[in-house]
Enzyme design. Structure first.
Site, PDB file in Angstrom:
ATOM      1  N   HIS A  61     -21.886  59.346 -83.657  1.00 45.75           N
ATOM      2  CA  HIS A  61     -22.868  58.354 -83.488  1.00 45.75           C
ATOM      3  C   HIS A  61     -23.493  57.960 -82.204  1.00 45.75           C
ATOM      4  O   HIS A  61     -22.971  57.446 -81.365  1.00 45.75           O
ATOM      5  CB  HIS A  61     -22.774  57.023 -84.022  1.00 45.75           C
ATOM      6  CG  HIS A  61     -23.877  55.896 -84.361  1.00 45.75           C
ATOM      7  ND1 HIS A  61     -23.859  55.217 -85.382  1.00 45.75           N
ATOM      8  CD2 HIS A  61     -25.011  55.864 -83.474  1.00 45.75           C
ATOM      9  CE1 HIS A  61     -25.109  54.123 -85.298  1.00 45.75           C
ATOM     10  NE2 HIS A  61     -25.835  54.968 -84.166  1.00 45.75           N
ATOM     11  N   LEU A  64     -29.643  60.370 -77.978  1.00 45.12           N
ATOM     12  CA  LEU A  64     -29.929  61.212 -76.734  1.00 45.12           C
ATOM     13  C   LEU A  64     -31.393  61.032 -76.402  1.00 45.12           C
ATOM     14  O   LEU A  64     -31.648  61.498 -75.248  1.00 45.12           O
ATOM     15  CB  LEU A  64     -29.614  62.774 -77.002  1.00 45.12           C
ATOM     16  CG  LEU A  64     -28.005  62.939 -77.355  1.00 45.12           C
ATOM     17  CD1 LEU A  64     -27.749  64.360 -77.642  1.00 45.12           C
ATOM     18  CD2 LEU A  64     -27.137  62.449 -76.378  1.00 45.12           C
ATOM     19  N   HIS A 180     -27.383  52.549 -91.184  1.00 43.30           N
ATOM     20  CA  HIS A 180     -27.326  51.255 -90.532  1.00 43.30           C
ATOM     21  C   HIS A 180     -27.513  50.167 -91.331  1.00 43.30           C
ATOM     22  O   HIS A 180     -28.819  50.144 -91.914  1.00 43.30           O
ATOM     23  CB  HIS A 180     -28.624  51.310 -89.462  1.00 43.30           C
ATOM     24  CG  HIS A 180     -28.909  50.080 -88.646  1.00 43.30           C
ATOM     25  ND1 HIS A 180     -28.776  50.198 -87.205  1.00 43.30           N
ATOM     26  CD2 HIS A 180     -29.176  49.164 -89.178  1.00 43.30           C
ATOM     27  CE1 HIS A 180     -29.081  49.009 -86.862  1.00 43.30           C
ATOM     28  NE2 HIS A 180     -29.383  48.203 -87.881  1.00 43.30           N
ATOM     29  N   HIS A 233     -21.327  51.660 -87.258  1.00 41.58           N
ATOM     30  CA  HIS A 233     -20.897  50.252 -86.645  1.00 41.58           C
ATOM     31  C   HIS A 233     -20.664  49.303 -87.480  1.00 41.58           C
ATOM     32  O   HIS A 233     -21.625  48.208 -87.249  1.00 41.58           O
ATOM     33  CB  HIS A 233     -22.151  50.314 -85.566  1.00 41.58           C
ATOM     34  CG  HIS A 233     -23.496  50.306 -86.034  1.00 41.58           C
ATOM     35  ND1 HIS A 233     -24.036  49.604 -86.895  1.00 41.58           N
ATOM     36  CD2 HIS A 233     -24.586  50.959 -85.533  1.00 41.58           C
ATOM     37  CE1 HIS A 233     -25.410  50.017 -87.219  1.00 41.58           C
ATOM     38  NE2 HIS A 233     -25.625  50.912 -86.270  1.00 41.58           N
ATOM     39  N   ASP A 306     -22.081  54.794 -80.663  1.00 46.37           N
ATOM     40  CA  ASP A 306     -23.413  54.214 -80.744  1.00 46.37           C
ATOM     41  C   ASP A 306     -23.950  54.177 -79.313  1.00 46.37           C
ATOM     42  O   ASP A 306     -24.822  53.069 -79.123  1.00 46.37           O
ATOM     43  CB  ASP A 306     -23.683  52.910 -81.316  1.00 46.37           C
ATOM     44  CG  ASP A 306     -24.995  52.615 -81.761  1.00 46.37           C
ATOM     45  OD1 ASP A 306     -25.957  53.300 -81.683  1.00 46.37           O
ATOM     46  OD2 ASP A 306     -25.126  51.457 -82.318  1.00 46.37           O
TER      47      ASP A 306
END
Ligand SMILES: [Zn+2]
Ligand SMILES: [Zn+2]
Length: 449
Positions: A61, A64, A180, A233, A306
């Site tokens: 995760h 970029l 998410h 997450h 993340d």
């Protein structure tokens, strides 16, 4: 044939149950032998005395930012940051501009990674076109051109019917949906965890149930379809309970937790620190404790950063106006080693496992191992010495990191991908000759302080 011998290091490879002094031989970019002592001629030698040699870390995760957000990160700077954190394979999320929802988008990331990146990059493609949550992308085609998973990370799939169909299709393809989990009606305009601290600071809160309600819904959809749901997450104890219950019932659900949710709480926001602002928000100590236990008992499978770069201009703002997210690849291992291994809560083997075979298992890949025959992706770790983490140690284009100035007890000394060195810690002595030059046998020090 190019040959490289890593000598005198301590090999730590949870995939094979190895944690002892051994030599590692690399031939033509692949690991060819792992033995107590290897004597080979016509080979370049790296002396790893005093260092641990681990499989390269895997981060499923990251963000970029390229294309469209090159002001805060590029594939080049992001992969350099990853290498500086000991990562050799990362997945990058599709919330770029444009969104990575087409074959062109996936091919763009792969071609930029090949030409400008220094580690393995796997593009995650969007679940829905433009991440608008309305129309599914063409999963089969995107996968055929290299997408490794699907996600609308940053914008949860609010429509349960869309989510149900996405799970059905990805089940046929044998690939996970990275979700998410957030009910956007509940989070609304909140900026941190809703509770005593948010009330005291006068910041609008995000109710904790905004995550767990979606985790529960998505687990129910995964149960109904048989699809593989991967919860991104995880941040609250209620979400942990929902995942544990679903797994107990045989639902195909996996989960990740970030270094910041394992080590920080909402108290970090006091002082309106925008480097403590992220989504999902930092919660209470009881949540953090539940996340640690869930990682320990296997309810949560792996650690993922993340990594979310934002420019100083964006973060240097009033709390409510600053964007959500922090970077995390350079600091992930040092922070977790210092917080959990130095304090003896975890073994080194456990931490390395959660950053190598843990994520590899989520993806059903034979990665994160030093078994002979696999690509020589590994990292050299210096453990036990105190060193301050400074801004100059950040390779990411963005510096939104809450750990600048912190003292850590681990450093990434060097990182190798396909047997080629892609990172050398700037404060440790550099190798004396370029990797890959095998004209003559030679000895060099990899990284002694
Ligand atoms: Zn997210
Ligand atoms: Zn994310």
């Amino acid at each position: 044939m190019s040959r490289l011998l890593i000598r005198n290091g301590t090999i730590i490879d949870p995939s094979q149950g190895i944690h002892r002094a051994m030599d590692l031989l690399v031939e033509d970019g692949k690991i060819s032998a792992l033995k107590a002592r290897i004597d080979a001629s016509d080979v370049e030698i790296i002396d790893a005395s005093g260092l641990h040699v681990a499989p390269g870390f895997i981060d499923i995760h990251t963000h970029l930012r390229e294309p469209g957000g090159e002001g805060s990160e590029t594939i080049e700077t992001g992969t350099r940051a990853a290498a500086a954190g000991g990562f050799t394979t990362i997945y990058c999320m599709p919330n770029t501009t444009p969104v990575c929802d087409s074959e062109t988008g996936v091919q763009y990331v792969l071609s930029r990674a090949a030409s400008h990146g220094c580690i393995n990059v796997v593009p995650v493609a969007a679940i829905t076109k433009g991440m608008q949550g309305e129309e599914l992308t063409n999963f089969g085609r995107l996968m055929n051109c290299g997408a490794g998973a699907f996600s609308d990370d940053g914008r949860p799939v609010m429509n349960a019917e869309i989510m149900r169909r996405a799970l059905e299709y990805t089940k046929l393809l044998g690939i996970p949906l990275f979700e998410h989990c957030e009910d956007m009606n509940l989070t609304a305009e909140g900026h941190m965890n809703e509770g005593v601290v948010s009330a005291r600071l006068g910041i609008k809160g995000i109710p904790r149930v905004s995550e767990s309600v979606m985790v529960s819904r998505n687990c129910a959809l995964a149960a109904a379809t048989g699809g593989h749901l991967h919860v991104c997450h995880v941040s609250t104890r209620e979400s942990v309970d929902a995942i544990r219950e679903a797994r107990r019932n045989g639902v195909h659900v996996t989960a990740e937790v970030s270094p910041h949710h394992l080590t920080m709480t909402e108290e970090a926001v006091i002082g309106y620190n925008t480097n403590a602002k992220m989504k999902p928000p930092l919660c209470e100590k009881a949540d953090r404790d539940a996340l640690i236990v869930a990682l320990e008992d296997g309810t949560i499978d792996c650690i993922a950063t993340d990594h979310a770069p934002h420019s100083a201009q964006a973060k240097d703002n009033v709390f409510d106006a600053a964007p959500f997210g922090i970077i995390g690849m350079e600091t992930a291992f040092p922070v977790l080693y210092t917080s959990f291994v130095v304090t003896k809560r975890w073994t080194l083997d456990f931490l390395v496992e959660k950053m190598t075979t843990g994520p590899a298992r989520v993806m059903n890949r034979e990665w994160g191992t030093l078994r002979p025959g696999v690509a020589a992706d590994f990292t050299l770790l210096e453990l036990g010495k105190s060193a301050k983490f400074e801004q100059r140690h950040i390779f990411s284009k963005s510096k939104n990191c809450p750990w600048v100035g912190a003292t850590m007890k681990a450093r990434i000394a060097a990182t190798f991908v396909n047997g080629k060195q892609v990172f050398q810690h700037p404060d440790l002595v550099a190798p004396s000759s370029p990797v890959g030059d095998v004209a003559k046998p030679r000895e060099r020090k990899a990284a002694k302080a």
